[in-house]
Design a protein around this motif. Structure first.
Motif, mmCIF file in Angstrom:
data_model
loop_
_atom_site.group_PDB
_atom_site.id
_atom_site.type_symbol
_atom_site.label_atom_id
_atom_site.label_comp_id
_atom_site.label_asym_id
_atom_site.label_seq_id
_atom_site.Cartn_x
_atom_site.Cartn_y
_atom_site.Cartn_z
ATOM 1 N N LEU A 1 8.917 -10.247 -3.817
ATOM 2 C CA LEU A 1 7.515 -10.569 -4.088
ATOM 3 C C LEU A 1 6.651 -9.921 -3.015
ATOM 4 C CD1 LEU A 1 8.125 -14.400 -4.594
ATOM 5 C CD2 LEU A 1 8.203 -12.644 -6.353
ATOM 6 N N ARG A 2 5.628 -9.155 -3.432
ATOM 7 C CA ARG A 2 4.718 -8.505 -2.493
ATOM 8 C C ARG A 2 3.320 -8.439 -3.115
ATOM 9 N NH1 ARG A 2 7.614 -5.364 1.394
ATOM 10 N NH2 ARG A 2 5.784 -4.045 1.715
ATOM 11 N N TYR A 3 2.317 -8.791 -2.292
ATOM 12 C CA TYR A 3 0.939 -8.688 -2.769
ATOM 13 C C TYR A 3 0.040 -8.382 -1.581
ATOM 14 C CZ TYR A 3 -3.324 -9.523 -5.367
ATOM 15 O OH TYR A 3 -4.552 -9.359 -5.984
ATOM 16 N N GLY A 4 -0.750 -7.288 -1.695
ATOM 17 C CA GLY A 4 -1.604 -6.877 -0.598
ATOM 18 C C GLY A 4 -3.009 -6.550 -1.052
ATOM 19 N N LEU A 5 -3.989 -6.773 -0.149
ATOM 20 C CA LEU A 5 -5.400 -6.498 -0.417
ATOM 21 C C LEU A 5 -6.012 -5.746 0.756
ATOM 22 C CD1 LEU A 5 -6.569 -9.940 -1.874
ATOM 23 C CD2 LEU A 5 -6.248 -7.816 -3.159
ATOM 24 N N ASN A 6 -7.044 -4.950 0.451
ATOM 25 C CA ASN A 6 -7.758 -4.201 1.467
ATOM 26 C C ASN A 6 -9.255 -4.351 1.245
ATOM 27 O OD1 ASN A 6 -9.243 -1.348 1.988
ATOM 28 N ND2 ASN A 6 -7.710 -1.704 3.586
ATOM 29 N N LYS A 7 -10.007 -4.557 2.336
ATOM 30 C CA LYS A 7 -11.469 -4.680 2.251
ATOM 31 C C LYS A 7 -12.102 -3.734 3.247
ATOM 32 C CE LYS A 7 -15.398 -6.440 0.894
ATOM 33 N NZ LYS A 7 -16.252 -5.426 1.563
ATOM 34 N N GLN A 8 -12.965 -2.838 2.719
ATOM 35 C CA GLN A 8 -13.715 -1.907 3.551
ATOM 36 C C GLN A 8 -15.195 -2.222 3.463
ATOM 37 O OE1 GLN A 8 -12.816 2.145 2.530
ATOM 38 N NE2 GLN A 8 -10.623 1.918 2.853
ATOM 39 N N ASP A 9 -15.932 -1.899 4.533
ATOM 40 C CA ASP A 9 -17.379 -2.125 4.542
ATOM 41 C C ASP A 9 -18.039 -1.363 3.399
ATOM 42 O OD1 ASP A 9 -17.297 -3.787 6.684
ATOM 43 O OD2 ASP A 9 -17.919 -2.294 8.169
ATOM 44 N N GLY A 10 -18.843 -2.063 2.624
ATOM 45 C CA GLY A 10 -19.600 -1.444 1.554
ATOM 46 C C GLY A 10 -18.824 -1.221 0.273
ATOM 47 N N ARG A 11 -17.581 -1.652 0.222
ATOM 48 C CA ARG A 11 -16.780 -1.468 -0.980
ATOM 49 C C ARG A 11 -16.175 -2.795 -1.427
ATOM 50 N NH1 ARG A 11 -13.319 4.161 -0.009
ATOM 51 N NH2 ARG A 11 -15.130 5.516 0.404
ATOM 52 N N GLY B 1 -16.502 6.460 11.008
ATOM 53 C CA GLY B 1 -15.385 5.636 10.543
ATOM 54 C C GLY B 1 -15.886 4.446 9.758
ATOM 55 N N VAL B 2 -15.014 3.874 8.965
ATOM 56 C CA VAL B 2 -15.343 2.719 8.141
ATOM 57 C C VAL B 2 -14.455 1.562 8.552
ATOM 58 C CG1 VAL B 2 -15.460 1.782 5.806
ATOM 59 C CG2 VAL B 2 -16.037 4.189 6.216
ATOM 60 N N SER B 3 -15.062 0.434 8.908
ATOM 61 C CA SER B 3 -14.288 -0.744 9.279
ATOM 62 C C SER B 3 -13.542 -1.282 8.066
ATOM 63 C CB SER B 3 -15.198 -1.831 9.842
ATOM 64 O OG SER B 3 -15.843 -1.381 11.020
ATOM 65 N N SER B 4 -12.315 -1.696 8.283
ATOM 66 C CA SER B 4 -11.509 -2.218 7.180
ATOM 67 C C SER B 4 -10.495 -3.206 7.707
ATOM 68 C CB SER B 4 -10.791 -1.077 6.444
ATOM 69 O OG SER B 4 -9.826 -0.471 7.279
ATOM 70 N N VAL B 5 -10.056 -4.069 6.831
ATOM 71 C CA VAL B 5 -8.999 -5.023 7.145
ATOM 72 C C VAL B 5 -8.122 -5.154 5.902
ATOM 73 C CG1 VAL B 5 -10.429 -7.010 6.479
ATOM 74 C CG2 VAL B 5 -8.442 -7.349 7.976
ATOM 75 N N SER B 6 -6.831 -5.201 6.105
ATOM 76 C CA SER B 6 -5.912 -5.337 4.981
ATOM 77 C C SER B 6 -4.791 -6.300 5.352
ATOM 78 C CB SER B 6 -5.333 -3.981 4.576
ATOM 79 O OG SER B 6 -4.600 -3.409 5.636
ATOM 80 N N GLY B 7 -4.311 -6.988 4.357
ATOM 81 C CA GLY B 7 -3.232 -7.943 4.563
ATOM 82 C C GLY B 7 -2.203 -7.835 3.452
ATOM 83 N N LEU B 8 -0.973 -8.158 3.782
ATOM 84 C CA LEU B 8 0.121 -8.090 2.819
ATOM 85 C C LEU B 8 0.994 -9.323 2.978
ATOM 86 C CD1 LEU B 8 1.976 -6.589 0.753
ATOM 87 C CD2 LEU B 8 3.102 -5.538 2.734
ATOM 88 N N ILE B 9 1.180 -10.049 1.887
ATOM 89 C CA ILE B 9 2.114 -11.177 1.855
ATOM 90 C C ILE B 9 3.376 -10.715 1.146
ATOM 91 C CG2 ILE B 9 2.507 -13.521 1.015
ATOM 92 C CD1 ILE B 9 -0.484 -13.974 1.106
ATOM 93 N N LYS B 10 4.516 -10.994 1.743
ATOM 94 C CA LYS B 10 5.777 -10.526 1.164
ATOM 95 C C LYS B 10 6.849 -11.603 1.277
ATOM 96 C CE LYS B 10 6.728 -8.151 5.528
ATOM 97 N NZ LYS B 10 6.995 -6.842 6.189
ATOM 98 N N GLY B 11 7.753 -11.559 0.333
ATOM 99 C CA GLY B 11 8.853 -12.516 0.333
ATOM 100 C C GLY B 11 10.080 -11.906 -0.314
ATOM 101 N N ASN B 12 11.231 -12.331 0.166
ATOM 102 C CA ASN B 12 12.508 -11.877 -0.389
ATOM 103 C C ASN B 12 13.445 -13.084 -0.436
ATOM 104 O OD1 ASN B 12 15.234 -10.691 -0.600
ATOM 105 N ND2 ASN B 12 14.175 -8.756 -0.370
ATOM 106 N N ILE B 13 13.878 -13.438 -1.631
ATOM 107 C CA ILE B 13 14.749 -14.596 -1.836
ATOM 108 C C ILE B 13 16.067 -14.093 -2.416
ATOM 109 C CG2 ILE B 13 15.014 -16.814 -3.013
ATOM 110 C CD1 ILE B 13 11.929 -16.912 -3.186
ATOM 111 N N THR B 14 17.169 -14.398 -1.728
ATOM 112 C CA THR B 14 18.482 -13.899 -2.137
ATOM 113 C C THR B 14 19.451 -15.061 -2.324
ATOM 114 O OG1 THR B 14 18.129 -11.866 -0.874
ATOM 115 C CG2 THR B 14 20.380 -12.363 -1.539
#
Length: 321
Positions: free
Chosen positions: A92-102, A63-76
């Motif tokens: 508004l949505r923006y997400g990132l993912n980080k895996q070991d070695g990549r 397996g490969v260790s990874s962490v990901s996060g997503l920031i989201k917003g909705n304005i009405t």
């Protein structure tokens, strides 16, 4: 009998006359008009952060260790007064993912604004004569992460603009919106010279001679006129599980009418408590103007339009105000 002085009788006469003959003053209370302080505007803001993590230490199955996060917003912002309804929404949505070695990879990037204004003939009807505006682009560059550093998308490359008129069914009790427009203009913007020269996202590509010399640059915009149908539905299907469905169908009158562009999103929101929620969903996109690419024998080959599918699963914090 002793008589009082004459001046005393004059005084009594004066007092009695002013006491009993004084006109009565009747005061009528006027009703106080209270101004209507209820604003026709309704607002709702939602911000959230989702986090997913996988960690492996000497794990025999691999397996490969990874962490990901997503920031989201909705304005009405919704304006509702008598026969007028004006709906405005930022997503508004923006997400990132980080895996070991990549290297860090982008998982989601959305900047979308929707606005619909409508007028109905009477307050009993849920049908409105409406005009709709939609704008959609992204915040950061996108890459295919195959070893090169060339962006395959950028802010305003692409950007999509829809502007049209039609009829909308809006039912606040059922949280259902259905919009149909026989006349909608779609503009596709590719405001990057390299991507425009490649003909990315359906714009006219650059023309080169047999020696590779540029004859004419690629177009940075493409305009279409077509038929648009959209639907937005949101409801609690069972306790603490909300479903939200968005569907947009578009077909161009001029270029292959009947060839339908699809943008379908469905999200299930699982409420843990006021601030913690889990969500699962998908986004399916098909656009005949977006050509898929593959690496064949080390060369990049265009293989035509393909169905695009993205699946989302996250647990995180949500704050509404």
């Amino acid at each position: 009998m002793k008589l009082f002085p004459f001046r005393f009788y004059i005084f009594l006469f004066f007092v009695s006359t002013n006491t009993f003959s004084q006109p009565k003053i009747i005061t009528t209370l006027q009703p106080i008009r209270v101004k209507d302080t209820v604003s026709p505007w309704k607002s709702k803001n939602t911000i959230g952060f989702d986090l997913n993590q996988n960690a492996f230490v000497n794990w025999s199955a691999g397996g490969v260790s990874s962490v990901s996060g997503l920031i989201k917003g909705n304005i009405t912002r919704i304006y509702s007064r008598k026969n007028v309804l004006w709906f405005n929404e930022f997503i508004l949505r923006y997400g990132l993912n980080k895996q070991d070695g990549r290297m860090m990879q982008k998982t989601e990037d959305t900047y979308r604004f929707n606005s619909t204004i409508g007028y109905r003939n009477d307050t009993l009807s849920n049908w409105y004569h409406s005009a709709k505006f939609n704008f959609n682009t992204q915040f950061m560059n996108g890459y295919n992460y195959l070893g090169d550093n060339l962006a395959i998308s950028k802010p305003f490359a692409p950007a999509y603009i829809f502007l049209g008129v039609g009829a909308e069914y809006a039912n606040k009790e059922e949280k259902l919106n259905f919009y149909i427009s026989p006349l909608t203009m779609k503009n596709t913007l590719v405001l990057d010279a390299r991507l425009a020269n490649q003909g990315a996202f359906g714009v006219v590509r650059a023309v080169y001679d047999e020696n590779g010399v540029l004859i004419s640059s690629g177009k940075k915009a493409k305009t279409e006129l077509g038929f648009l149908v959209s639907n937005h539905f949101k409801r609690e299907i069972v306790k603490n599980i909300n479903m939200e469905n968005r569907l947009t169908l578009y077909s161009d009158y001029i270029n292959q009418f009947g060839n339908i562009d699809i943008d379908w999103q469905m999200i299930f929101d699982l409420v843990v408590n006021e601030y913690v929620r889990a969500n699962i969903g998908f986004n399916l996109v098909y656009d005949d103007d977006i050509k898929a690419k593959r690496q064949i024998d080390g060369a990049e080959v265009i293989v035509g339009p393909k169905v695009q599918l993205k699946q989302m699963l996250g647990v995180g914090l949500v704050y509404e105000f």
